[in-house]
Design a protein around this motif. Sequence first.
Motif, PDB file in Angstrom:
ATOM      1  N   THR A  39       0.846  -1.188   0.000  1.00 28.01           N
ATOM      2  CA  THR A  39       0.000   0.000   0.000  1.00 28.01           C
ATOM      3  C   THR A  39       0.884   1.241   0.000  1.00 28.01           C
ATOM      4  O   THR A  39       2.096   1.149   0.211  1.00 28.01           O
ATOM      5  CB  THR A  39      -0.899   0.036   1.250  1.00 28.01           C
ATOM      6  OG1 THR A  39      -0.053   0.152   2.404  1.00 28.01           O
ATOM      7  CG2 THR A  39      -1.782  -1.201   1.343  1.00 28.01           C
ATOM      8  N   VAL A  69      -1.689  -0.904 -10.403  1.00 34.46           N
ATOM      9  CA  VAL A  69      -2.614  -0.676  -9.300  1.00 34.46           C
ATOM     10  C   VAL A  69      -3.599  -1.827  -9.241  1.00 34.46           C
ATOM     11  O   VAL A  69      -4.138  -2.238 -10.272  1.00 34.46           O
ATOM     12  CB  VAL A  69      -3.392   0.647  -9.501  1.00 34.46           C
ATOM     13  CG1 VAL A  69      -4.395   0.857  -8.383  1.00 34.46           C
ATOM     14  CG2 VAL A  69      -2.434   1.812  -9.614  1.00 34.46           C
ATOM     15  N   LYS A  71      -7.044  -2.866  -7.064  1.00 30.76           N
ATOM     16  CA  LYS A  71      -8.042  -2.434  -6.087  1.00 30.76           C
ATOM     17  C   LYS A  71      -8.747  -3.661  -5.543  1.00 30.76           C
ATOM     18  O   LYS A  71      -9.306  -4.449  -6.296  1.00 30.76           O
ATOM     19  CB  LYS A  71      -9.036  -1.480  -6.727  1.00 30.76           C
ATOM     20  CG  LYS A  71      -8.394  -0.195  -7.181  1.00 30.76           C
ATOM     21  CD  LYS A  71      -9.362   0.734  -7.850  1.00 30.76           C
ATOM     22  CE  LYS A  71      -8.611   1.960  -8.340  1.00 30.76           C
ATOM     23  NZ  LYS A  71      -9.459   2.875  -9.075  1.00 30.76           N
ATOM     24  N   GLU A  72      -8.702  -3.809  -4.226  1.00 27.80           N
ATOM     25  CA  GLU A  72      -9.390  -4.907  -3.543  1.00 27.80           C
ATOM     26  C   GLU A  72     -10.275  -4.305  -2.476  1.00 27.80           C
ATOM     27  O   GLU A  72      -9.769  -3.693  -1.535  1.00 27.80           O
ATOM     28  CB  GLU A  72      -8.379  -5.874  -2.916  1.00 27.80           C
ATOM     29  CG  GLU A  72      -7.564  -6.634  -3.929  1.00 27.80           C
ATOM     30  CD  GLU A  72      -6.580  -7.592  -3.273  1.00 27.80           C
ATOM     31  OE1 GLU A  72      -6.595  -7.727  -2.031  1.00 27.80           O
ATOM     32  OE2 GLU A  72      -5.799  -8.196  -4.010  1.00 27.80           O
ATOM     33  N   GLU A  74     -11.952  -1.925  -0.450  1.00 26.83           N
ATOM     34  CA  GLU A  74     -11.723  -0.498  -0.243  1.00 26.83           C
ATOM     35  C   GLU A  74     -10.245  -0.117  -0.334  1.00 26.83           C
ATOM     36  O   GLU A  74      -9.911   1.060  -0.276  1.00 26.83           O
ATOM     37  CB  GLU A  74     -12.257  -0.092   1.148  1.00 26.83           C
ATOM     38  CG  GLU A  74     -13.734  -0.319   1.322  1.00 26.83           C
ATOM     39  CD  GLU A  74     -14.565   0.663   0.510  1.00 26.83           C
ATOM     40  OE1 GLU A  74     -14.198   1.848   0.453  1.00 26.83           O
ATOM     41  OE2 GLU A  74     -15.574   0.236  -0.072  1.00 26.83           O
ATOM     42  N   ILE A  76      -6.266   0.047  -1.936  1.00 24.37           N
ATOM     43  CA  ILE A  76      -5.504   0.154  -3.180  1.00 24.37           C
ATOM     44  C   ILE A  76      -4.108  -0.380  -2.909  1.00 24.37           C
ATOM     45  O   ILE A  76      -3.442   0.036  -1.963  1.00 24.37           O
ATOM     46  CB  ILE A  76      -5.421   1.611  -3.671  1.00 24.37           C
ATOM     47  CG1 ILE A  76      -6.817   2.129  -4.014  1.00 24.37           C
ATOM     48  CG2 ILE A  76      -4.488   1.732  -4.864  1.00 24.37           C
ATOM     49  CD1 ILE A  76      -6.861   3.591  -4.398  1.00 24.37           C
ATOM     50  N   TYR A  77      -3.690  -1.327  -3.756  1.00 28.09           N
ATOM     51  CA  TYR A  77      -2.375  -1.941  -3.622  1.00 28.09           C
ATOM     52  C   TYR A  77      -1.578  -1.705  -4.893  1.00 28.09           C
ATOM     53  O   TYR A  77      -2.133  -1.453  -5.951  1.00 28.09           O
ATOM     54  CB  TYR A  77      -2.508  -3.462  -3.411  1.00 28.09           C
ATOM     55  CG  TYR A  77      -3.183  -3.834  -2.118  1.00 28.09           C
ATOM     56  CD1 TYR A  77      -2.458  -3.880  -0.934  1.00 28.09           C
ATOM     57  CD2 TYR A  77      -4.538  -4.131  -2.082  1.00 28.09           C
ATOM     58  CE1 TYR A  77      -3.077  -4.231   0.258  1.00 28.09           C
ATOM     59  CE2 TYR A  77      -5.167  -4.475  -0.897  1.00 28.09           C
ATOM     60  CZ  TYR A  77      -4.427  -4.518   0.271  1.00 28.09           C
ATOM     61  OH  TYR A  77      -5.027  -4.852   1.456  1.00 28.09           O
ATOM     62  N   TYR A  78      -0.273  -1.851  -4.759  1.00 27.37           N
ATOM     63  CA  TYR A  78       0.636  -1.741  -5.891  1.00 27.37           C
ATOM     64  C   TYR A  78       1.414  -3.038  -6.006  1.00 27.37           C
ATOM     65  O   TYR A  78       1.902  -3.570  -5.015  1.00 27.37           O
ATOM     66  CB  TYR A  78       1.583  -0.544  -5.708  1.00 27.37           C
ATOM     67  CG  TYR A  78       0.804   0.729  -5.496  1.00 27.37           C
ATOM     68  CD1 TYR A  78       0.241   1.389  -6.582  1.00 27.37           C
ATOM     69  CD2 TYR A  78       0.584   1.223  -4.216  1.00 27.37           C
ATOM     70  CE1 TYR A  78      -0.520   2.536  -6.391  1.00 27.37           C
ATOM     71  CE2 TYR A  78      -0.177   2.369  -4.022  1.00 27.37           C
ATOM     72  CZ  TYR A  78      -0.725   3.017  -5.108  1.00 27.37           C
ATOM     73  OH  TYR A  78      -1.494   4.143  -4.916  1.00 27.37           O
TER      74      TYR A  78
END
Length: 100
Positions: A39, A69, A71-72, A74, A76-78
């Motif tokens: 994150t 990016v 999105k899981e 709510e 946001i991950y990289y």
Amino acid sequence: MSNSDFEALPPQKDIIDLTHLPDEQRQLVNWIIRQQKVTLSDIVNNQNISEQLAQQYIENLISHGFIRVVKEEEAIYYQPHFASPKKSRLPQHIWDKLET
């Protein structure tokens, strides 16, 4: 379907392309590769940089195809975004001969 359904993603990079990055960004990508999913706050805490600088690095790395990016719910991950290694075009029977 709209045009946004076909938005062009930056091409995936090969791992060798990391050598063209500035040191700070290369270290960040290497760390993301080891973590597999991070994150923004993970980046800020681990790299000991401001959130604004982390966001600039992320935007640059996304635009150049090094990370993507995810999105899981709510969050946001990289994640790293590299091309798969190319498979050999040689037929298996040739590899079998070379091994013997």
